[in-house]
Design an enzyme around this catalytic site. Structure first.
Site, mmCIF file in Angstrom:
data_model
loop_
_atom_site.group_PDB
_atom_site.id
_atom_site.type_symbol
_atom_site.label_atom_id
_atom_site.label_comp_id
_atom_site.label_asym_id
_atom_site.label_seq_id
_atom_site.Cartn_x
_atom_site.Cartn_y
_atom_site.Cartn_z
ATOM 1 N N LYS A 117 -36.659 48.501 -33.039
ATOM 2 C CA LYS A 117 -36.392 49.546 -32.053
ATOM 3 C C LYS A 117 -35.032 50.136 -32.370
ATOM 4 C CE LYS A 117 -36.136 50.337 -27.083
ATOM 5 N NZ LYS A 117 -36.150 49.685 -25.768
ATOM 6 N N LYS A 120 -40.382 51.686 -33.270
ATOM 7 C CA LYS A 120 -40.095 52.704 -32.260
ATOM 8 C C LYS A 120 -38.766 53.367 -32.580
ATOM 9 C CE LYS A 120 -39.399 53.171 -27.264
ATOM 10 N NZ LYS A 120 -39.336 52.548 -25.963
HETATM 11 ZN ZN LIG Z 1 -34.171 48.027 -22.098
#
Ligand SMILES: [Zn+2]
Length: 333
Positions: free
Chosen positions: A204, A257
């Site tokens: 992420k 992501k």
């Molecule tokens: Zn968070």
């Protein structure tokens, strides 16, 4: 004046396989279908709430009744998986984000209701992170401006167990603390939830593409940013390390992501691991397409499908996208 020499192609003519639509469909290497899609939902504590998110046209924060209605409609279109994000009651945000693990929280109640309503026809997935529940808006416990890693693990484990207890099929930690996958896996197993699937937001990035989501999840940090725990988007090799670390810790399923600006990372993780892989087509990607389409600058349907196909071609098995319901409709038409 030089003589113009025209040579005809040899035996190989790549255009042969593109002659008709049927032929093109037959030899297509990549497809996207409703079965590949996961729809995110923002669940509010008030049962009948419906608050449109201005920066994400078509998306709203909803109370349980509206969420169930929407999910039922999407299910009929073939969307069989949802990812739930929650909000605490008004005034429920605290330094330690304790409301995240409340048995009567919006997400926990939604898990119970959705499993009762739809059973195994629907895969209920939950986001596990503290940022929607802490008063400072960070994803872990904050101390003198620093997000503490190890002290943040226990509250995340409690949150994940509360979701599993409420019936979640899949818990998905998105906090990016080191060691959280192992901690959550151990916690789930010890609590008797050894069959609860763990999808890790393994890679992420600290991305500007999350802007519209922060309005939706009401999770903007009050001070500082998330760069000390989310990944630096200049790094691709480190992304593979993050993914392999989570495999080692017991993740069942990985995620990258955002998606579209990170197709190289999706491919690298796909090549490095045998686990199922999701890509999260995030709010900024979604809103940019919506805004351009609203201006008549792009064909929304064509651009959305091309983007999702590119993520699949890069190696993502499963796509988390706010456009899931629309896409399922387009694919039927
Ligand atoms: Zn968070």
């Amino acid at each position: 004046m030089a003589e113009l020499i025209v040579t005809t192609p040899g035996r190989t003519r790549l255009r042969r396989l593109r002659r008709t639509r049927t032929l093109r469909n037959l030899v297509a290497e990549t497809t996207v279908g409703a079965e590949n899609l996961i729809m995110p939902h923002f669940v509010l504590p008030a049962r009948r709430a419906n608050v449109a998110i201005a920066s994400m046209p078509g998306i709203a924060q909803q109370g349980l009744e509206n969420v169930v209605k929407q999910i039922g409609k999407d299910l009929a279109l073939g969307i069989r998986a949802v990812l739930l994000f929650g909000h605490p009651e008004h005034g429920g945000k605290t330094p330690d984000g304790a409301a995240a693990a409340a048995a009567n929280g919006a997400v926990q109640r939604a898990c119970e209701r959705l499993k009762r309503e739809f059973g195994d026809d629907l895969i209920v997935m939950t986001d596990v992170c503290l940022c929607g529940y802490t008063d400072h808006g960070h994803c872990g416990i904050l101390d003198h401006g620093q997000v503490l890693n190890d002290a943040s693990l226990a509250p995340l484990v409690h949150m994940a167990i509360s979701h599993a207890r409420a019936g979640a099929d899949v818990v998905a930690p998105s906090d990016m603390m080191d060691g959280r996958v192992a901690a959550i896996r151990d916690g789930l197993d010890d609590a008797g939830f050894e069959d609860t699937v763990l999808m890790s937001y393994a890679v992420k990035f600290a991305s500007a593409y999350y802007g519209p989501f922060r309005e939706a999840a009401d999770s903007t940090p009050a001070s500082g940013d998330r760069q000390s725990y989310q990944m630096d988007f200049r790094n691709g090799r480190e992304a593979v390390r993050e993914a392999l670390q989570d495999v080692e810790e017991g993740a069942d399923w990985l995620m990258v992501k955002p998606a579209l600006p990170y197709l190289d990372v999706i491919r690298a993780v796909r090549d490095a691991s045998l686990l199922p892989l999701s890509a999260y087509n995030v709010s900024g990607e979604y809103s940019a397409v919506k805004a351009a389409a609203a201006n008549g600058w792009i064909d929304e349907r064509a651009v959305t499908l091309e983007s999702l196909l590119a993520m699949r071609r890069a190696g993502a098995d499963i796509l988390i996208t706010y456009a899931a319901g629309e896409v399922a409709q387009w694919l039927r038409a």
